[in-house]
Design a protein around this motif. Structure first.
Motif, PDB file in Angstrom:
ATOM      1  N   SER A  79       0.843  -1.200   0.000  1.00  0.00           N
ATOM      2  CA  SER A  79       0.000   0.000   0.000  1.00  0.00           C
ATOM      3  C   SER A  79       0.875   1.246   0.000  1.00  0.00           C
ATOM      4  CB  SER A  79      -0.884  -0.006   1.247  1.00  0.00           C
ATOM      5  OG  SER A  79      -0.080   0.190   2.398  1.00  0.00           O
ATOM      6  N   ALA A  80       0.222   2.391  -0.241  1.00  0.00           N
ATOM      7  CA  ALA A  80       0.950   3.661  -0.191  1.00  0.00           C
ATOM      8  C   ALA A  80       1.639   3.818   1.153  1.00  0.00           C
ATOM      9  CB  ALA A  80      -0.020   4.819  -0.424  1.00  0.00           C
ATOM     10  N   ASP A  96      -0.119  10.604  -2.144  1.00  0.00           N
ATOM     11  CA  ASP A  96       0.217   9.276  -2.670  1.00  0.00           C
ATOM     12  C   ASP A  96      -0.890   8.241  -2.559  1.00  0.00           C
ATOM     13  OD1 ASP A  96       0.264   9.095   0.064  1.00  0.00           O
ATOM     14  OD2 ASP A  96       2.140   7.978   0.184  1.00  0.00           O
ATOM     15  N   ALA A  97      -2.027   8.569  -1.920  1.00  0.00           N
ATOM     16  CA  ALA A  97      -3.019   7.513  -1.672  1.00  0.00           C
ATOM     17  C   ALA A  97      -4.416   7.857  -2.192  1.00  0.00           C
ATOM     18  CB  ALA A  97      -3.072   7.187  -0.181  1.00  0.00           C
ATOM     19  N   PRO A 132      -1.274   0.812   8.536  1.00  0.00           N
ATOM     20  CA  PRO A 132      -1.521  -0.615   8.298  1.00  0.00           C
ATOM     21  C   PRO A 132      -0.912  -1.523   9.370  1.00  0.00           C
ATOM     22  CG  PRO A 132      -0.085   0.319   6.588  1.00  0.00           C
ATOM     23  CD  PRO A 132      -0.471   1.442   7.491  1.00  0.00           C
ATOM     24  N   LEU A 133       0.120  -1.049  10.050  1.00  0.00           N
ATOM     25  CA  LEU A 133       0.750  -1.886  11.082  1.00  0.00           C
ATOM     26  C   LEU A 133       0.445  -1.404  12.496  1.00  0.00           C
ATOM     27  CD1 LEU A 133       4.097  -2.686   9.263  1.00  0.00           C
ATOM     28  CD2 LEU A 133       2.232  -4.269   9.775  1.00  0.00           C
ATOM     29  N   LYS A 142      -2.651 -10.491   5.725  1.00  0.00           N
ATOM     30  CA  LYS A 142      -3.833  -9.748   6.191  1.00  0.00           C
ATOM     31  C   LYS A 142      -4.255  -8.712   5.152  1.00  0.00           C
ATOM     32  CE  LYS A 142      -1.630  -5.844   8.606  1.00  0.00           C
ATOM     33  NZ  LYS A 142      -2.434  -4.720   8.121  1.00  0.00           N
ATOM     34  N   TYR A 143      -5.500  -8.203   5.278  1.00  0.00           N
ATOM     35  CA  TYR A 143      -5.905  -7.049   4.466  1.00  0.00           C
ATOM     36  C   TYR A 143      -5.047  -5.864   4.883  1.00  0.00           C
ATOM     37  CZ  TYR A 143     -10.213  -9.438   2.983  1.00  0.00           C
ATOM     38  OH  TYR A 143     -11.124 -10.290   2.451  1.00  0.00           O
TER      39      TYR A 143
END
Ligand SMILES: *Cc1c(COP(=O)(O)O)cnc(C)c1O
Length: 343
Positions: free
Chosen positions: A20-21, A34-35, A50-51, A231-232
């Motif tokens: 992902s971005a 960027d997203a 995301p983390l 994971k997603y």
């Protein structure tokens, strides 16, 4: 020594995950173009981390573990499913689990076309270690244990659990959804000793946050890396991350709730003992307990008629005649006792 790279599915080992971005640029910039987000409505317009680094840092502090040993999921259901998908080849590999236990392990196994082998607990709900180990074959990748166990309520003997961890060449998952109620330390402190151990905990019970859907898996860094890989990308939304951070910043509240619920549990169990319809009250290390009655279905339906819902577990192995009672507020518990007394 367990070789996790051999245990994991080949496709997962070789997978190139979606990037992902927020994976590609993780620093702290001032302008993010960027997203493809809408630049207004901050903070909700931005994709979440995301983390979940801020949240994991806080959990690490509260639970005395390292952030790299934490995976966060959309409820415990997500790590349960991801562990199966990471390690079990559909129609080839199998899972061994205690019976009775939480129904979600079997559902997740079925969804993934993975054989699910049930091993009956002893009559007193204790772990039959040799029976579990003899159900294992070379295609067994995961063993699911649940302690305190749902629906039986008992904390599993730690030495027996350790025997399983030491003698199984796959992953042992201990679901500790109710650990906060047990007064036991649980297995988090053993995490560094075993490469093949996964501990599941959740914000859904003691923390009082079932609605935000946040489950935790604690494991060796290697296992966490595999879970992160499949994971997603943005599996934990911003609102959930913020809400959990707030709860962790006032964890005394959780501890007060636990003490209060445990006091109410004791009182409710004592009152249950005195009821004519209740044949047995089972001891419990959680915030629920089983009662044995002569006519579980009739009593269940009688309670439903009076707008009180308990869980009928009478069709579950070793639980004939049993209803599972969650400890509620004092008022709720009193009403339950009153209605059972009038049956
Ligand atoms: C309630 C419960 C959970 C919690 O599941 P979430 O998806 O985190 O809400 C997990 N395991 C067991 C055994 C439970 O009873």
């Amino acid at each position: 020594m367990i070789n996790l790279d051999k245990l994991v599915r080949e496709n997962v080992k070789n997978l190139k995950p979606y990037s992902s971005a927020r994976d590609e640029y993780m620093g702290d910039a001032s302008i993010y173009l960027d997203a493809n987000e809408n630049p207004y409505n901050v903070p909700y317009s931005r994709y979440p981390d995301p983390l979940q680094r801020q949240l994991k840092a806080k959990i690490a502090e509260v639970k005395h573990v390292y952030p790299e040993n934490i995976f966060l999921g959309n409820g415990s259901d997500e790590p349960i499913d991801l562990l199966i998908r990471a390690f079990c080849e559909p129609k080839i590999d199998n899972i061994v689990a205690i019976d009775p236990t939480y129904g979600m392990y079997q559902v997740a196994a079925n969804i993934n076309s993975v054989e699910y082998r049930k091993v009956l607990l002893s009559e007193d709900f204790s772990l039959d270690t040799s029976k579990i180990l003899s159900a294992v074959d070379s295609n067994t990748k995961l063993i699911f244990l649940c302690s305190p166990n749902n629906p039986t309520g008992n904390y599993l003997d730690e030495n027996e659990v350790i025997k399983i961890i030491k003698n199984f060449e796959g992953i042992v998952i201990i679901d500790e959804a109710y650990i906060d109620f047990s007064g036991k330390k649980g297995f988090l402190r053993n995490l560094k000793d075993y490469q093949n151990l996964v501990i599941l905990q959740t914000f859904s019970k003691a923390w009082g946050l079932a609605s935000i859907r946040l489950g935790m898996a604690f494991a060796s860094r290697h296992i966490i890396l595999y879970l992160n890989k499949i994971k997603y990308p943005y599996n934990i939304n911003y609102l959930t991350q913020q809400n959990a951070l707030e709860a962790l910043n006032k964890k005394d509240k959780k501890e007060d709730w636990v003490q209060y619920i445990l006091a109410n549990k004791l009182q409710l169990m004592e009152q249950m003992q005195t009821l004519r319809v209740v044949k047995k009250v089972f001891s419990s290390d959680a915030n629920f307990f089983l009662i044995k009655v002569d006519e579980p279905k009739l009593i269940y339906e009688y309670l439903v008629e009076h707008k009180i819902i308990v869980r009928n577990r009478s069709n579950v192995s070793l639980c004939a005649g049993c209803l599972r009672i969650t400890v509620g507020t004092q008022e709720e518990n009193d009403l339950l006792v009153k209605m059972l007394n009038m049956f």
